[in-house]
Design a protein around this motif. Structure first.
Motif, PDB file in Angstrom:
ATOM      1  N   GLY A  43      -0.175 -12.549   1.371  1.00 19.79           N
ATOM      2  CA  GLY A  43      -0.386 -13.261   2.618  1.00 19.79           C
ATOM      3  C   GLY A  43       0.550 -12.870   3.751  1.00 19.79           C
ATOM      4  N   ARG A  44       1.584 -12.090   3.460  1.00 20.99           N
ATOM      5  CA  ARG A  44       2.540 -11.695   4.500  1.00 20.99           C
ATOM      6  C   ARG A  44       2.463 -10.221   4.853  1.00 20.99           C
ATOM      7  NH1 ARG A  44       8.277 -12.903   2.867  1.00 20.99           N
ATOM      8  NH2 ARG A  44       7.576 -12.341   0.805  1.00 20.99           N
ATOM      9  N   PHE A  45       2.114  -9.380   3.884  1.00 22.99           N
ATOM     10  CA  PHE A  45       2.086  -7.933   4.112  1.00 22.99           C
ATOM     11  C   PHE A  45       1.062  -7.315   3.174  1.00 22.99           C
ATOM     12  CE2 PHE A  45       3.420  -3.555   3.613  1.00 22.99           C
ATOM     13  CZ  PHE A  45       3.804  -3.192   4.892  1.00 22.99           C
ATOM     14  N   GLN A  46       0.176  -6.493   3.710  1.00 21.70           N
ATOM     15  CA  GLN A  46      -0.806  -5.824   2.878  1.00 21.70           C
ATOM     16  C   GLN A  46      -0.271  -4.441   2.509  1.00 21.70           C
ATOM     17  OE1 GLN A  46      -4.767  -5.841   4.324  1.00 21.70           O
ATOM     18  NE2 GLN A  46      -4.915  -8.057   4.287  1.00 21.70           N
ATOM     19  N   LEU A  47      -0.081  -4.220   1.215  1.00 21.26           N
ATOM     20  CA  LEU A  47       0.523  -2.974   0.759  1.00 21.26           C
ATOM     21  C   LEU A  47      -0.329  -1.751   1.078  1.00 21.26           C
ATOM     22  CD1 LEU A  47       1.967  -4.118  -2.681  1.00 21.26           C
ATOM     23  CD2 LEU A  47       3.148  -3.855  -0.512  1.00 21.26           C
ATOM     24  N   GLU A  48      -1.620  -1.938   1.248  1.00 14.33           N
ATOM     25  CA  GLU A  48      -2.494  -0.814   1.584  1.00 14.33           C
ATOM     26  C   GLU A  48      -2.113  -0.198   2.932  1.00 14.33           C
ATOM     27  OE1 GLU A  48      -3.586  -3.738   0.351  1.00 14.33           O
ATOM     28  OE2 GLU A  48      -4.226  -3.019  -1.612  1.00 14.33           O
ATOM     29  N   LYS A  49      -1.474  -0.985   3.796  1.00 10.87           N
ATOM     30  CA  LYS A  49      -1.020  -0.472   5.093  1.00 10.87           C
ATOM     31  C   LYS A  49       0.094   0.553   4.931  1.00 10.87           C
ATOM     32  CE  LYS A  49      -2.159  -4.551   7.815  1.00 10.87           C
ATOM     33  NZ  LYS A  49      -1.661  -5.621   8.673  1.00 10.87           N
ATOM     34  N   ALA A  50       0.738   0.572   3.770  1.00 10.65           N
ATOM     35  CA  ALA A  50       1.833   1.516   3.525  1.00 10.65           C
ATOM     36  C   ALA A  50       1.347   2.961   3.529  1.00 10.65           C
ATOM     37  CB  ALA A  50       2.520   1.201   2.195  1.00 10.65           C
ATOM     38  N   LYS A  51       0.056   3.177   3.297  1.00 11.84           N
ATOM     39  CA  LYS A  51      -0.468   4.548   3.344  1.00 11.84           C
ATOM     40  C   LYS A  51      -0.325   5.130   4.750  1.00 11.84           C
ATOM     41  CE  LYS A  51      -3.887   4.231  -0.343  1.00 11.84           C
ATOM     42  NZ  LYS A  51      -5.309   4.356  -0.670  1.00 11.84           N
ATOM     43  N   GLN A  52      -0.552   4.305   5.774  1.00  7.90           N
ATOM     44  CA  GLN A  52      -0.437   4.769   7.145  1.00  7.90           C
ATOM     45  C   GLN A  52       0.984   4.622   7.689  1.00  7.90           C
ATOM     46  OE1 GLN A  52      -3.018   2.477   6.341  1.00  7.90           O
ATOM     47  NE2 GLN A  52      -4.451   4.160   6.046  1.00  7.90           N
ATOM     48  N   GLU A  53       1.653   3.557   7.308  1.00  4.92           N
ATOM     49  CA  GLU A  53       2.987   3.253   7.829  1.00  4.92           C
ATOM     50  C   GLU A  53       3.960   2.901   6.701  1.00  4.92           C
ATOM     51  OE1 GLU A  53       4.129   3.436  10.922  1.00  4.92           O
ATOM     52  OE2 GLU A  53       2.209   4.085  11.744  1.00  4.92           O
ATOM     53  N   PRO A  54       4.417   3.891   5.929  1.00  3.08           N
ATOM     54  CA  PRO A  54       5.328   3.588   4.820  1.00  3.08           C
ATOM     55  C   PRO A  54       6.659   2.985   5.266  1.00  3.08           C
ATOM     56  CG  PRO A  54       5.022   5.974   5.060  1.00  3.08           C
ATOM     57  CD  PRO A  54       4.085   5.314   6.005  1.00  3.08           C
ATOM     58  N   LYS A  55       7.089   3.280   6.501  1.00  2.00           N
ATOM     59  CA  LYS A  55       8.364   2.728   6.999  1.00  2.00           C
ATOM     60  C   LYS A  55       8.298   1.210   7.156  1.00  2.00           C
ATOM     61  CE  LYS A  55      10.822   6.473   7.496  1.00  2.00           C
ATOM     62  NZ  LYS A  55      11.999   6.697   6.690  1.00  2.00           N
TER      63      LYS A  55
END
Length: 121
Positions: A43-55
């Motif tokens: 609910g706070r952070f979607q890990l799939e977004k790490a593919k585009q923005e790992p930082k």
């Protein structure tokens, strides 16, 4: 383990687990890290977004670990477990005769590993 190194390693594991490049124990260890972080950041952070923005994930991990030492210890344990499995999974045999082996950091014994300078009749 330094917090920034821990966060970077965890990000690399998450990216690996999201891609599921290989199978076996290494994939299971990566999935353990991924599941741990999904539960933590639900609910706070979607890990799939790490593919585009790992930082972004790295920063979230550092922030979370700074505020919760138990989280840091659990993450460090999972990352260390992943790294140990990764270090013991390199076994290759690629010679013409099939006798020479390349076994990196294997804790066990590989058949043929201790042939040495024996004479065969």
């Amino acid at each position: 383990m330094d917090l920034s190194v821990l966060a970077l390693q965890a990000v690399n594991i998450v990216l690996y687990a999201l891609d599921k490049a290989t199978g076996g124990a290494l994939e299971k260890a990566g999935a353990d890290v991924l599941d741990f972080l999904k539960a933590r950041f639900q609910g706070r952070f979607q890990l799939e977004k790490a593919k585009q923005e790992p930082k972004l994930l790295e920063a979230a991990l550092v922030s979370e670990a700074e505020s919760d030492k138990t989280f840091q210890e659990d993450l460090e344990r999972l990352v260390t477990q992943y790294q140990q499995i990764q270090n013991t999974s390199n076994v290759s045999q690629n010679t013409q005769s099939g006798v020479n082996l390349n076994v990196n950091n294997n804790p066990g014994t590989v058949i043929g590993q201790q042939i040495g300078q024996q004479l065969f009749r």
